[in-house]
Motif scaffolding. Structure first.
Motif, PDB file in Angstrom:
ATOM      1  N   HIS A  65      38.191  51.027  39.720  1.00 43.27           N
ATOM      2  CA  HIS A  65      38.766  51.109  41.065  1.00 43.27           C
ATOM      3  C   HIS A  65      38.525  52.481  41.687  1.00 43.27           C
ATOM      4  O   HIS A  65      38.224  52.593  42.870  1.00 43.27           O
ATOM      5  CB  HIS A  65      40.257  50.799  41.033  1.00 43.27           C
ATOM      6  CG  HIS A  65      40.556  49.356  40.796  1.00 43.27           C
ATOM      7  ND1 HIS A  65      40.085  48.346  41.579  1.00 43.27           N
ATOM      8  CD2 HIS A  65      41.283  48.752  39.815  1.00 43.27           C
ATOM      9  CE1 HIS A  65      40.494  47.185  41.125  1.00 43.27           C
ATOM     10  NE2 HIS A  65      41.228  47.405  40.046  1.00 43.27           N
ATOM     11  N   ARG A  66      38.630  53.528  40.890  1.00 46.26           N
ATOM     12  CA  ARG A  66      38.399  54.886  41.387  1.00 46.26           C
ATOM     13  C   ARG A  66      36.962  55.029  41.894  1.00 46.26           C
ATOM     14  O   ARG A  66      36.720  55.599  42.958  1.00 46.26           O
ATOM     15  CB  ARG A  66      38.675  55.900  40.282  1.00 46.26           C
ATOM     16  CG  ARG A  66      38.487  57.325  40.721  1.00 46.26           C
ATOM     17  CD  ARG A  66      38.836  58.293  39.577  1.00 46.26           C
ATOM     18  NE  ARG A  66      38.616  59.644  39.979  1.00 46.26           N
ATOM     19  CZ  ARG A  66      37.445  60.281  39.898  1.00 46.26           C
ATOM     20  NH1 ARG A  66      36.399  59.656  39.407  1.00 46.26           N
ATOM     21  NH2 ARG A  66      37.317  61.521  40.297  1.00 46.26           N
ATOM     22  N   ALA A  67      36.007  54.504  41.131  1.00 45.07           N
ATOM     23  CA  ALA A  67      34.609  54.571  41.549  1.00 45.07           C
ATOM     24  C   ALA A  67      34.407  53.807  42.854  1.00 45.07           C
ATOM     25  O   ALA A  67      33.663  54.250  43.743  1.00 45.07           O
ATOM     26  CB  ALA A  67      33.715  54.000  40.450  1.00 45.07           C
ATOM     27  N   ASP A  68      35.085  52.682  42.998  1.00 46.61           N
ATOM     28  CA  ASP A  68      34.989  51.892  44.227  1.00 46.61           C
ATOM     29  C   ASP A  68      35.588  52.655  45.405  1.00 46.61           C
ATOM     30  O   ASP A  68      35.020  52.681  46.497  1.00 46.61           O
ATOM     31  CB  ASP A  68      35.712  50.562  44.025  1.00 46.61           C
ATOM     32  CG  ASP A  68      35.504  49.601  45.179  1.00 46.61           C
ATOM     33  OD1 ASP A  68      34.386  49.575  45.733  1.00 46.61           O
ATOM     34  OD2 ASP A  68      36.459  48.878  45.516  1.00 46.61           O
ATOM     35  N   TRP A  69      36.732  53.295  45.191  1.00 45.45           N
ATOM     36  CA  TRP A  69      37.366  54.067  46.258  1.00 45.45           C
ATOM     37  C   TRP A  69      36.473  55.214  46.691  1.00 45.45           C
ATOM     38  O   TRP A  69      36.349  55.508  47.871  1.00 45.45           O
ATOM     39  CB  TRP A  69      38.710  54.611  45.812  1.00 45.45           C
ATOM     40  CG  TRP A  69      39.734  53.569  45.521  1.00 45.45           C
ATOM     41  CD1 TRP A  69      39.801  52.307  46.047  1.00 45.45           C
ATOM     42  CD2 TRP A  69      40.833  53.678  44.623  1.00 45.45           C
ATOM     43  NE1 TRP A  69      40.880  51.634  45.520  1.00 45.45           N
ATOM     44  CE2 TRP A  69      41.530  52.451  44.655  1.00 45.45           C
ATOM     45  CE3 TRP A  69      41.286  54.688  43.799  1.00 45.45           C
ATOM     46  CZ2 TRP A  69      42.657  52.223  43.892  1.00 45.45           C
ATOM     47  CZ3 TRP A  69      42.417  54.456  43.044  1.00 45.45           C
ATOM     48  CH2 TRP A  69      43.090  53.236  43.097  1.00 45.45           C
TER      49      TRP A  69
END
Length: 90
Positions: A65-69
């Motif tokens: 999720h962090r990479a997506d954000w």
């Protein structure tokens, strides 16, 4: 042997082989890890935790999720979000 008996044996054998193939296919699908089972990913530590100090304490799901954000430009912290809101209001 009658022709119908032979056909029954062939059809029964094909059904048994098909059932075995389907069972093995399902087992192979269950053993692979992926994003299809987020609960398992949410229990494992991020694979980049040893390389990147921002990943320490994150699970693999959090890391995804962090990479997506980051890719989409979402704010990472409440302070950054508040700063962006103040900039919009000015």
């Amino acid at each position: 042997m009658k022709k119908s008996f032979k056909q029954g044996l062939v059809i029964g054998g094909l059904a048994a082989l098909s059932a075995l193939a389907i069972k093995r296919y399902k087992q192979a699908g269950n053993s692979s890890q992926g994003f299809s089972d987020p609960t398992a990913l949410d229990r494992q530590e991020s694979v980049d935790a040893k390389k990147d100090e921002t990943e320490v304490g994150l699970t693999q799901l959090d890391s995804i999720h962090r990479a997506d954000w980051q890719a989409n430009g979402f704010p990472q912290t409440h302070a950054e979000l508040e700063r962006l809101e103040k900039e919009e209001n000015q």
